[in-house]
Scaffold this motif. Sequence first.
Motif, PDB file in Angstrom:
ATOM      1  N   HIS A   1      -3.780  -2.440   4.850  1.00  0.00           N
ATOM      2  CA  HIS A   1      -3.182  -3.385   3.998  1.00  0.00           C
ATOM      3  C   HIS A   1      -1.907  -2.604   3.345  1.00  0.00           C
ATOM      4  O   HIS A   1      -0.801  -3.504   3.336  1.00  0.00           O
ATOM      5  CB  HIS A   1      -4.139  -3.275   2.889  1.00  0.00           C
ATOM      6  CG  HIS A   1      -5.379  -4.259   3.114  1.00  0.00           C
ATOM      7  ND1 HIS A   1      -5.163  -5.696   3.150  1.00  0.00           N
ATOM      8  CD2 HIS A   1      -6.521  -4.091   3.284  1.00  0.00           C
ATOM      9  CE1 HIS A   1      -6.357  -6.195   3.491  1.00  0.00           C
ATOM     10  NE2 HIS A   1      -7.185  -5.330   3.567  1.00  0.00           N
TER      11      HIS A   1
ATOM     12  N   ARG B   1       1.592  -4.519   3.963  1.00  0.00           N
ATOM     13  CA  ARG B   1       2.566  -4.410   2.727  1.00  0.00           C
ATOM     14  C   ARG B   1       3.934  -3.890   3.209  1.00  0.00           C
ATOM     15  O   ARG B   1       5.008  -4.650   2.839  1.00  0.00           O
ATOM     16  CB  ARG B   1       1.827  -3.903   1.495  1.00  0.00           C
ATOM     17  CG  ARG B   1       0.957  -4.665   0.834  1.00  0.00           C
ATOM     18  CD  ARG B   1       0.565  -4.368  -0.420  1.00  0.00           C
ATOM     19  NE  ARG B   1       0.003  -2.970  -0.489  1.00  0.00           N
ATOM     20  CZ  ARG B   1      -1.009  -2.474  -0.413  1.00  0.00           C
ATOM     21  NH1 ARG B   1      -2.032  -3.432  -0.400  1.00  0.00           N
ATOM     22  NH2 ARG B   1      -1.395  -1.328  -0.452  1.00  0.00           N
TER      23      ARG B   1
ATOM     24  N   SER C   1       7.656  -6.549   4.043  1.00  0.00           N
ATOM     25  CA  SER C   1       8.533  -6.986   3.128  1.00  0.00           C
ATOM     26  C   SER C   1       9.777  -6.630   3.808  1.00  0.00           C
ATOM     27  O   SER C   1      11.087  -6.897   3.195  1.00  0.00           O
ATOM     28  CB  SER C   1       8.249  -5.930   2.006  1.00  0.00           C
ATOM     29  OG  SER C   1       8.425  -4.734   2.628  1.00  0.00           O
TER      30      SER C   1
END
Length: 51
Positions: A42, A46, A50
């Motif tokens: 995770h 993330r 981005s």
Amino acid sequence: MQFSRLLRLLAEEEAAQQDQERRGKRECLIEKVMAGAEQHLHQYLRKHQSR
């Protein structure tokens, strides 16, 4: 019941309990490893989503 048979049965029972305890510890370790891997996945997603 013969004394030697009783000792053997007690030893078998103790071995079975130890196996059960080891299994529980392994399952706990596997859960911790999988939770850590999921957390890192995770974090990775993330960080790279981005961009």
